[in-house]
Design an enzyme around this catalytic site. Structure first.
Site, PDB file in Angstrom:
ATOM      1  N   LYS A 166       0.834  -1.217   0.000  1.00 49.54           N
ATOM      2  CA  LYS A 166       0.000   0.000   0.000  1.00 49.54           C
ATOM      3  C   LYS A 166       0.865   1.261   0.000  1.00 49.54           C
ATOM      4  O   LYS A 166       0.643   2.182  -0.792  1.00 49.54           O
ATOM      5  CB  LYS A 166      -0.937   0.032   1.227  1.00 49.54           C
ATOM      6  N   ARG A 201      11.597  -5.767   4.590  1.00 51.38           N
ATOM      7  CA  ARG A 201      11.341  -4.314   4.474  1.00 51.38           C
ATOM      8  C   ARG A 201      12.353  -3.508   5.298  1.00 51.38           C
ATOM      9  O   ARG A 201      12.622  -3.812   6.447  1.00 51.38           O
ATOM     10  CB  ARG A 201       9.922  -4.006   4.975  1.00 51.38           C
ATOM     11  N   ARG A 234      -0.468  -9.152  13.244  1.00 55.37           N
ATOM     12  CA  ARG A 234      -1.046  -8.068  12.436  1.00 55.37           C
ATOM     13  C   ARG A 234      -1.949  -8.632  11.351  1.00 55.37           C
ATOM     14  O   ARG A 234      -2.991  -8.047  11.037  1.00 55.37           O
ATOM     15  CB  ARG A 234       0.075  -7.214  11.833  1.00 55.37           C
ATOM     16  N   ARG A 241      11.587  -2.277  10.926  1.00 55.68           N
ATOM     17  CA  ARG A 241      10.579  -1.961  11.929  1.00 55.68           C
ATOM     18  C   ARG A 241      10.459  -3.093  12.940  1.00 55.68           C
ATOM     19  O   ARG A 241      10.466  -4.258  12.573  1.00 55.68           O
ATOM     20  CB  ARG A 241       9.220  -1.748  11.228  1.00 55.68           C
ATOM     21  N   ARG A 266      -9.330   1.253   9.081  1.00 58.66           N
ATOM     22  CA  ARG A 266      -9.000  -0.150   9.344  1.00 58.66           C
ATOM     23  C   ARG A 266     -10.079  -0.847  10.158  1.00 58.66           C
ATOM     24  O   ARG A 266      -9.941  -2.041  10.449  1.00 58.66           O
ATOM     25  CB  ARG A 266      -7.694  -0.211  10.137  1.00 58.66           C
TER      26      ARG A 266
HETATM   27  P1  ADP Z   1       2.293  -1.840   3.194  1.00 63.55           P
HETATM   28  O1  ADP Z   1       2.291  -0.331   3.195  1.00 63.55           O
HETATM   29  O2  ADP Z   1       1.069  -2.413   2.570  1.00 63.55           O
HETATM   30  O3  ADP Z   1       2.601  -2.418   4.530  1.00 63.55           O
HETATM   31  P2  ADP Z   1       4.830  -1.568   1.725  1.00 63.55           P
HETATM   32  O4  ADP Z   1       4.529  -0.689   0.578  1.00 63.55           O
HETATM   33  O5  ADP Z   1       5.591  -1.008   2.862  1.00 63.55           O
HETATM   34  O6  ADP Z   1       3.479  -2.297   2.230  1.00 63.55           O
HETATM   35  O7  ADP Z   1       5.608  -2.853   1.133  1.00 63.55           O
HETATM   36  C1  ADP Z   1       6.068  -3.888   1.990  1.00 63.55           C
HETATM   37  C2  ADP Z   1       7.433  -4.346   1.493  1.00 63.55           C
HETATM   38  O8  ADP Z   1       7.288  -5.014   0.237  1.00 63.55           O
HETATM   39  C3  ADP Z   1       8.453  -3.236   1.238  1.00 63.55           C
HETATM   40  O9  ADP Z   1       9.715  -3.707   1.581  1.00 63.55           O
HETATM   41  C4  ADP Z   1       8.341  -2.955  -0.263  1.00 63.55           C
HETATM   42  O10 ADP Z   1       9.565  -2.488  -0.799  1.00 63.55           O
HETATM   43  C5  ADP Z   1       8.004  -4.344  -0.794  1.00 63.55           C
HETATM   44  N1  ADP Z   1       7.099  -4.334  -1.952  1.00 63.55           N
HETATM   45  C6  ADP Z   1       6.030  -3.512  -2.179  1.00 63.55           C
HETATM   46  N2  ADP Z   1       5.410  -3.843  -3.340  1.00 63.55           N
HETATM   47  C7  ADP Z   1       6.086  -4.899  -3.851  1.00 63.55           C
HETATM   48  C8  ADP Z   1       5.930  -5.698  -5.040  1.00 63.55           C
HETATM   49  N3  ADP Z   1       4.940  -5.481  -5.915  1.00 63.55           N
HETATM   50  N4  ADP Z   1       6.821  -6.697  -5.232  1.00 63.55           N
HETATM   51  C9  ADP Z   1       7.811  -6.947  -4.351  1.00 63.55           C
HETATM   52  N5  ADP Z   1       8.009  -6.228  -3.219  1.00 63.55           N
HETATM   53  C10 ADP Z   1       7.156  -5.217  -2.963  1.00 63.55           C
HETATM   54  P1  ADP Z   2       1.146  -2.064   7.611  1.00 66.96           P
HETATM   55  O1  ADP Z   2       0.246  -1.536   6.565  1.00 66.96           O
HETATM   56  O2  ADP Z   2       2.453  -2.486   7.106  1.00 66.96           O
HETATM   57  O3  ADP Z   2       0.431  -3.056   8.474  1.00 66.96           O
HETATM   58  P2  ADP Z   2       1.151   0.460   9.074  1.00 66.96           P
HETATM   59  O4  ADP Z   2       2.397   1.245   9.033  1.00 66.96           O
HETATM   60  O5  ADP Z   2      -0.006   0.882   8.271  1.00 66.96           O
HETATM   61  O6  ADP Z   2       1.569  -1.008   8.695  1.00 66.96           O
HETATM   62  O7  ADP Z   2       0.661   0.298  10.565  1.00 66.96           O
HETATM   63  C1  ADP Z   2       1.536  -0.036  11.611  1.00 66.96           C
HETATM   64  C2  ADP Z   2       0.746  -0.092  12.908  1.00 66.96           C
HETATM   65  O8  ADP Z   2       0.200   1.195  13.204  1.00 66.96           O
HETATM   66  C3  ADP Z   2      -0.454  -1.034  12.919  1.00 66.96           C
HETATM   67  O9  ADP Z   2      -0.098  -2.381  13.214  1.00 66.96           O
HETATM   68  C4  ADP Z   2      -1.316  -0.405  14.018  1.00 66.96           C
HETATM   69  O10 ADP Z   2      -0.789  -0.709  15.311  1.00 66.96           O
HETATM   70  C5  ADP Z   2      -1.090   1.093  13.795  1.00 66.96           C
HETATM   71  N1  ADP Z   2      -2.099   1.641  12.861  1.00 66.96           N
HETATM   72  C6  ADP Z   2      -1.880   2.136  11.619  1.00 66.96           C
HETATM   73  N2  ADP Z   2      -3.024   2.549  11.065  1.00 66.96           N
HETATM   74  C7  ADP Z   2      -4.000   2.318  11.969  1.00 66.96           C
HETATM   75  C8  ADP Z   2      -5.408   2.526  11.984  1.00 66.96           C
HETATM   76  N3  ADP Z   2      -6.059   3.043  10.943  1.00 66.96           N
HETATM   77  N4  ADP Z   2      -6.083   2.164  13.109  1.00 66.96           N
HETATM   78  C9  ADP Z   2      -5.464   1.656  14.169  1.00 66.96           C
HETATM   79  N5  ADP Z   2      -4.159   1.419  14.215  1.00 66.96           N
HETATM   80  C10 ADP Z   2      -3.408   1.745  13.127  1.00 66.96           C
END
Ligand code: ADP
Ligand code: ADP
Length: 225
Positions: free
Chosen positions: A15, A129, A173, A162, A90
């Site tokens: 995302k 990541r 998660r 992280r 969420r």
């Molecule tokens: P989210 O915000 O949904 O948690 P991220 O954008 O941070 O996801 O992506 C999670 C990890 O996967 C990062 O290390 C990113 O560089 C990698 N990543 C994102 N999209 C792709 C893809 N299409 N193919 C391979 N790796 C990806």
């Molecule tokens: P990812 O998409 O990789 O799961 P985020 O960076 O979006 O990670 O979120 C990391 C953490 O921040 C979540 O596991 C949660 O604890 C908190 N968080 C983020 N967005 C929300 C939300 N909309 N509501 C509640 N907690 C959130």
């Protein structure tokens, strides 16, 4: 009228990566709830302390403080043309609150790309990541490595893994996602806003699919279907 795009999908699906690219292409603000919480943790605010206690366990931060934080952020002038929301809403309560605040701003959720991938892909992505300390730029050690290991290409700051990307926390998660966030898929589908995107492709393919789906939706009426 402002455009509001909600990126929905499990942790690690891509995302944030896609939100940055879409925000640049569409000239919209990128608002990530996770980044906002991490900024608060870095600045040692009260909200940061509270959020950390939940984030460390892979649980969601309570709805009321999360909603207030997003409301404040998307009210700012840089969000006037619209926003790519990444990680919010969420929960159903957050989705309701978002509808109410956007109605107040004279807008609505226009489209909800729902990005999916298998649990195996999510674990592989989160475990590789690396994020930058200064501004949260995101890399992957295998799929999107920085030019120099441990250093952000954009701002030269240190890259770190992280705490909540540890395998056990990621598993929690994902569980939390299925329990609390998945109901939003049905909610936005019924409103005719959902578009499914296969996240298990290269970054470029995912971006192309996202842009194509947004173009198609431009032509559709915005009232509930
Ligand atoms: P989210 O915000 O949904 O948690 P991220 O954008 O941070 O996801 O992506 C999670 C990890 O996967 C990062 O290390 C990113 O560089 C990698 N990543 C994102 N999209 C792709 C893809 N299409 N193919 C391979 N790796 C990806
Ligand atoms: P990812 O998409 O990789 O799961 P985020 O960076 O979006 O990670 O979120 C990391 C953490 O921040 C979540 O596991 C949660 O604890 C908190 N968080 C983020 N967005 C929300 C939300 N909309 N509501 C509640 N907690 C959130």
């Amino acid at each position: 009228m402002a455009t509001y795009i909600v990126l929905l999908g499990p942790p690690g699906v891509g995302k944030g990566t896609q939100a940055v690219l879409l925000a640049q292409t569409l000239q919209l603000a990128h608002v990530s709830s996770g980044d906002l919480f991490r900024e608060n943790i870095k600045n040692q605010t009260e909200l940061g302390k509270l959020a950390k206690s939940y984030m460390d366990k892979g649980e969601l931060v309570p709805d009321d403080v999360t909603i207030a934080m997003i409301r404040e952020r998307i009210s700012r002038p840089d969000c006037q043309a619209g926003v790519i929301l990444d990680g919010f809403p969420r929960t159903p309560k957050q989705a309701d609150a978002l509808d109410a605040m956007l109605a107040e701003f004279g807008g609505q959720v226009n489209v909800v790309p729902y990005i999916t991938a298998s649990e195996e892909v999510l674990v592989e992505r989160t475990s590789g990541r690396w994020s930058c300390r200064a501004q949260g730029h995101v890399y992957h050690e295998k799929f999107n490595p920085p030019k120099q290991a441990g250093v952000c290409d954009v701002d030269g700051s240190e890259l770190y893994q992280r705490d909540d990307d540890k395998k056990e926390t990621v598993a929690n998660r994902i569980r939390v996602y299925f329990e609390q966030t998945l109901p939003l898929v049905g909610y936005y589908r019924e409103l005719g806003r959902l578009v499914e995107i296969n996240g298990a492709q290269t970054m470029e393919q995912v971006t192309a699919d996202l842009l194509a789906s947004l173009k198609k939706l431009d032509k559709r009426p915005l009232s509930p279907s």
